[in-house]
Design a protein around this motif. Sequence first.
Motif, PDB file in Angstrom:
ATOM      1  N   ASP A  41       1.090  -1.207  -0.112  1.00  0.00           N
ATOM      2  CA  ASP A  41      -0.026  -0.075   0.254  1.00  0.00           C
ATOM      3  C   ASP A  41       0.997   1.277  -0.304  1.00  0.00           C
ATOM      4  OD1 ASP A  41      -2.162  -1.389  -0.087  1.00  0.00           O
ATOM      5  OD2 ASP A  41      -2.490  -1.327   2.157  1.00  0.00           O
ATOM      6  N   ILE A  42       1.941   1.547   0.356  1.00  0.00           N
ATOM      7  CA  ILE A  42       2.547   2.580   0.584  1.00  0.00           C
ATOM      8  C   ILE A  42       3.492   2.598  -0.842  1.00  0.00           C
ATOM      9  CG2 ILE A  42       4.922   3.109   1.881  1.00  0.00           C
ATOM     10  CD1 ILE A  42       4.123   2.189   4.410  1.00  0.00           C
ATOM     11  N   ILE A  43       3.579   0.881  -1.498  1.00  0.00           N
ATOM     12  CA  ILE A  43       4.903   1.999  -2.564  1.00  0.00           C
ATOM     13  C   ILE A  43       3.289   1.885  -4.000  1.00  0.00           C
ATOM     14  CG2 ILE A  43       5.673   0.107  -4.793  1.00  0.00           C
ATOM     15  CD1 ILE A  43       7.159  -1.472  -1.910  1.00  0.00           C
ATOM     16  N   LYS A  44       2.349   1.806  -3.003  1.00  0.00           N
ATOM     17  CA  LYS A  44       1.438   2.170  -4.826  1.00  0.00           C
ATOM     18  C   LYS A  44       0.817   3.922  -4.227  1.00  0.00           C
ATOM     19  CE  LYS A  44      -1.804  -1.446  -5.449  1.00  0.00           C
ATOM     20  NZ  LYS A  44      -3.007  -2.088  -4.955  1.00  0.00           N
ATOM     21  N   TYR A  45       0.975   4.285  -2.714  1.00  0.00           N
ATOM     22  CA  TYR A  45       0.614   5.215  -2.941  1.00  0.00           C
ATOM     23  C   TYR A  45       1.531   6.355  -3.243  1.00  0.00           C
ATOM     24  CZ  TYR A  45       0.465   9.887   0.168  1.00  0.00           C
ATOM     25  OH  TYR A  45      -0.228  10.734   0.881  1.00  0.00           O
ATOM     26  N   MET A  46       3.135   5.633  -2.976  1.00  0.00           N
ATOM     27  CA  MET A  46       4.390   6.884  -3.893  1.00  0.00           C
ATOM     28  C   MET A  46       4.328   6.766  -4.603  1.00  0.00           C
ATOM     29  SD  MET A  46       6.973   5.195  -0.786  1.00  0.00           S
ATOM     30  CE  MET A  46       8.556   6.414  -0.994  1.00  0.00           C
ATOM     31  N   MET A  47       3.677   5.569  -5.939  1.00  0.00           N
ATOM     32  CA  MET A  47       4.175   5.828  -6.988  1.00  0.00           C
ATOM     33  C   MET A  47       3.144   6.580  -7.397  1.00  0.00           C
ATOM     34  SD  MET A  47       4.383   1.922  -7.619  1.00  0.00           S
ATOM     35  CE  MET A  47       4.761   1.969  -9.871  1.00  0.00           C
ATOM     36  N   LYS A  48       1.490   6.847  -6.822  1.00  0.00           N
ATOM     37  CA  LYS A  48       0.093   7.726  -7.376  1.00  0.00           C
ATOM     38  C   LYS A  48       0.556   9.033  -7.122  1.00  0.00           C
ATOM     39  CE  LYS A  48      -3.284   5.141  -6.976  1.00  0.00           C
ATOM     40  NZ  LYS A  48      -5.355   4.757  -6.266  1.00  0.00           N
ATOM     41  N   ALA A  49       1.545   9.316  -5.623  1.00  0.00           N
ATOM     42  CA  ALA A  49       1.965  10.439  -5.450  1.00  0.00           C
ATOM     43  C   ALA A  49       3.078  11.377  -6.706  1.00  0.00           C
ATOM     44  CB  ALA A  49       2.382  11.109  -4.292  1.00  0.00           C
ATOM     45  N   LYS A  50       3.694  10.256  -7.459  1.00  0.00           N
ATOM     46  CA  LYS A  50       4.426  10.627  -7.510  1.00  0.00           C
ATOM     47  C   LYS A  50       4.225  10.885  -9.478  1.00  0.00           C
ATOM     48  CE  LYS A  50       9.174   8.556  -9.084  1.00  0.00           C
ATOM     49  NZ  LYS A  50      10.526   7.511  -8.696  1.00  0.00           N
ATOM     50  N   GLN A  51       3.087  10.148  -9.984  1.00  0.00           N
ATOM     51  CA  GLN A  51       2.277  10.520 -11.745  1.00  0.00           C
ATOM     52  C   GLN A  51       1.418  11.512 -11.218  1.00  0.00           C
ATOM     53  OE1 GLN A  51      -0.017   6.613 -12.421  1.00  0.00           O
ATOM     54  NE2 GLN A  51       2.147   5.415 -12.545  1.00  0.00           N
ATOM     55  N   LYS A  52       1.353  12.390 -10.137  1.00  0.00           N
ATOM     56  CA  LYS A  52       0.647  13.922  -9.796  1.00  0.00           C
ATOM     57  C   LYS A  52       1.243  14.616  -9.944  1.00  0.00           C
ATOM     58  CE  LYS A  52      -3.835  11.806  -7.171  1.00  0.00           C
ATOM     59  NZ  LYS A  52      -3.816  12.254  -6.380  1.00  0.00           N
ATOM     60  N   ARG A  53       2.716  13.991  -9.654  1.00  0.00           N
ATOM     61  CA  ARG A  53       3.530  15.360  -9.571  1.00  0.00           C
ATOM     62  C   ARG A  53       4.342  15.688 -10.790  1.00  0.00           C
ATOM     63  NH1 ARG A  53       8.029  13.406  -5.531  1.00  0.00           N
ATOM     64  NH2 ARG A  53       6.511  12.038  -4.649  1.00  0.00           N
ATOM     65  N   LYS A  54       4.140  14.529 -12.093  1.00  0.00           N
ATOM     66  CA  LYS A  54       4.450  14.503 -13.637  1.00  0.00           C
ATOM     67  C   LYS A  54       3.746  15.516 -14.119  1.00  0.00           C
ATOM     68  CE  LYS A  54       7.740  10.908 -14.132  1.00  0.00           C
ATOM     69  NZ  LYS A  54       7.999  10.026 -14.949  1.00  0.00           N
TER      70      LYS A  54
END
Length: 55
Positions: A41-54
């Motif tokens: 869940d933490i990894i998924k959250y970090m990947m979503k946050a990274k995509q939103k920043r892009k």
Amino acid sequence: MIYVSVFIFNFVVACFIYDQSGYVKPLLQAVLVTLLIVAIDIIKYMMKAKQKRKA
């Protein structure tokens, strides 16, 4: 709250799987599976946050 219910479910199922009087193996399995789910869940959250920043 969801992690607590996952932990309890895993512990109960592990008790049936190991079918011993001890609770160490089921407890260890329940803890490890819950930690794995939390890490995913933490990894998924970090990947979503990274995509939103892009974007």
